[in-house]
Design an enzyme around this catalytic site. Structure first.
Site, PDB file in Angstrom:
ATOM      1  N   GLY A 105     -14.191  80.578  -2.663  1.00 53.23           N
ATOM      2  CA  GLY A 105     -13.757  80.313  -4.030  1.00 53.23           C
ATOM      3  C   GLY A 105     -14.081  78.894  -4.469  1.00 53.23           C
ATOM      4  N   SER A 132     -16.638  85.927  -4.133  1.00 53.46           N
ATOM      5  CA  SER A 132     -15.184  85.867  -4.087  1.00 53.46           C
ATOM      6  C   SER A 132     -14.564  86.227  -5.437  1.00 53.46           C
ATOM      7  CB  SER A 132     -14.738  84.457  -3.689  1.00 53.46           C
ATOM      8  OG  SER A 132     -13.346  84.294  -3.851  1.00 53.46           O
ATOM      9  N   TYR A 156      -9.254  90.215  -4.027  1.00 51.05           N
ATOM     10  CA  TYR A 156      -7.848  89.922  -3.776  1.00 51.05           C
ATOM     11  C   TYR A 156      -7.053  90.833  -4.704  1.00 51.05           C
ATOM     12  CZ  TYR A 156      -9.103  85.492  -1.450  1.00 51.05           C
ATOM     13  OH  TYR A 156      -9.603  84.535  -0.612  1.00 51.05           O
ATOM     14  N   THR A 182      -9.617  91.695   0.997  1.00 52.69           N
ATOM     15  CA  THR A 182      -9.034  90.685   1.872  1.00 52.69           C
ATOM     16  C   THR A 182      -7.531  90.906   1.962  1.00 52.69           C
ATOM     17  OG1 THR A 182     -10.761  89.063   1.397  1.00 52.69           O
ATOM     18  CG2 THR A 182      -8.672  88.215   2.199  1.00 52.69           C
ATOM     19  N   LYS A 272     -11.057  92.893   5.244  1.00 52.40           N
ATOM     20  CA  LYS A 272     -11.269  91.556   5.821  1.00 52.40           C
ATOM     21  C   LYS A 272      -9.930  90.881   6.095  1.00 52.40           C
ATOM     22  CE  LYS A 272     -13.490  87.120   4.629  1.00 52.40           C
ATOM     23  NZ  LYS A 272     -12.301  86.250   4.626  1.00 52.40           N
ATOM     24  N   HIS A 296      -9.495  83.744   8.309  1.00 51.43           N
ATOM     25  CA  HIS A 296      -9.727  82.976   7.084  1.00 51.43           C
ATOM     26  C   HIS A 296     -10.123  81.531   7.401  1.00 51.43           C
ATOM     27  CE1 HIS A 296      -8.941  84.156   2.776  1.00 51.43           C
ATOM     28  NE2 HIS A 296      -9.263  82.888   2.609  1.00 51.43           N
TER      29      HIS A 296
END
Length: 403
Positions: A105, A132, A156, A182, A272, A296
């Site tokens: 990001g 992202s 996300y 994720t 992920k 991460h």
């Protein structure tokens, strides 16, 4: 004596001095560490901290690298390495190397071109690029920048599921062929470097960060020549990075969300952020097509176990037919080989990608990929291995026991 002097002078190969350029410095890099040093010199401290930092004590990030450093190889010198190749098949497509670009990001904070440089480098090297959710280029902009690249979208999940659905519909329409969910970011990790630097979106300079920026004119001019970095796939957002993440992402994420995504996304789903063999098996049962083992980069849960320590157990749990991907701690081709020997099919560069981007934009990213690929190939050949499939199949014999 004259003959000796003549012989000596014939050995000299001085080149006329030339001005150092960014491209020359990048070309002279011989490792990701070299690119890291170039990157650190080019960007202000608060920007480098965003890339380099991790959660709380940053122990997990250090452990990721040390876990790889503990791996020892046992070469087979009776096996031929002629014709060795890095070509690797992943989710129905061959790639030139088993190395992709992980989702990052706020990328335009490191280099104004941001993901545009990254995806073009990925296209030029025939590796997958993952955009992202918090990227600084929109889904559509990325597709336009590199139509031939293999593009994945990292999601996300938000509290507002309709907003998430709109994103994946846009990704499908723009030709992204895999969705990366994720699952280790239900709440933001506590990254004290960013808190101390008061990192926000859009970036707002304090006296301290303004002073740092003034010492890095190339970075400052690059930033001033473009719009302020912003999360391109959302409407306007402002505040600290932690506050923005906290307001958007959903701590209630569960297996049911994978099943929900399976109803709305026709392509492969990659989960992920998995560090448990039991979780990996559950996600596959819920509809995941691949498992991405990751902590991460140590940026979420401090003291989380390193992915290379558990990838073998994940492989055993999901079987040979489910692709297993890995990131966190990859700093060289030696690490790539160790990851595959331990059970991964493919690895992704996060910080390594950022070092290249900060050091030299697109050519820096290409250099990062080339360096790691070259190290990977030579390590495989020295082990007596010709393909990545063979490396994974013979991994147990090629690694010394740890512990």
């Amino acid at each position: 004596m004259r003959r000796r002097i003549r012989t000596f002078t014939e050995l000299l190969s001085f080149a006329p001095p030339t001005l150092p350029t960014e491209a020359k410095r990048v070309a002279a890099a011989r490792s990701l560490d070299d690119l890291r040093r170039l990157a650190k010199r080019r960007v202000p401290g608060f920007v480098f901290d965003y890339v380099e930092g991790a959660a709380v004590t940053e122990q997990a990030a250090r452990d990721n690298e040390s876990a790889f450093a503990r791996r020892r190889f046992v070469p087979s010198v009776t096996e031929s390495a002629a014709g060795a190749s890095l070509t690797t098949r992943l989710l129905g497509r061959d790639h030139s190397m088993p190395i992709g670009i992980a989702p990052i990001g706020l990328t335009a904070l490191m280099r104004a071109a941001g993901e545009t440089d990254g995806v073009r480098a990925a296209a030029n090297r025939d590796v997958p690029f993952v955009l992202s959710t918090m990227g600084t280029r929109s889904i559509e902009q990325l597709a336009d920048a590199a139509p031939a690249a293999r593009r994945w979208f990292q999601l996300y999940l938000r509290r507002d599921r309709d907003a998430s659905l709109a994103l994946i519909e846009r990704a499908a329409a723009a030709g992204f062929d895999a969705l990366v969910l994720t699952v280790d970011t239900r709440v933001p990790g506590q990254r004290y470097r960013d808190d101390r630097n008061r990192l926000s979106m859009p970036p707002r300079l304090t006296v301290r960060t303004a002073a740092q920026s003034a010492l890095h004119p190339a970075w400052s001019l690059d930033l001033l020549a473009h719009d302020a970095p912003a999360m391109a796939n959302f409407g306007p957002r402002s505040g600290s990075v932690t506050d923005v993440v906290s307001s958007m992402f959903d701590p209630a994420l569960s297996l049911d969300d994978v099943r929900w995504l399976r109803e709305h996304w026709s392509g492969p789903i990659v989960v992920k952020g998995v560090l448990s063999a039991v979780d990996a098996e559950r996600f596959v049962d819920a509809g995941a097509d691949a498992i991405w083992v990751s902590n991460h980069g140590g940026r979420q849960l401090d003291r989380a176990i390193s992915p290379v320590e558990v990838v073998g157990a994940v492989r055993a749990a999901v079987g040979d037919d489910v692709p297993v991907l890995l990131d966190s701690g990859i700093r060289s081709g030696l690490d790539v080989v160790a990851a595959i020997a331990c059970g991964a099919d493919f690895v992704f560069l996060g910080r390594g990608y950022m070092y290249g981007l900060m050091a030299g934009g697109r050519i820096g990213v290409e250099r990062a990929l080339d360096l790691v690929a070259g190290e990977t190939l030579s390590t495989m050949q020295l082990l007596g291995v010709r393909t990545t499939a063979e490396l994974r199949g013979r991994g147990a014999a090629l690694l010394a026991p740890t512990g």
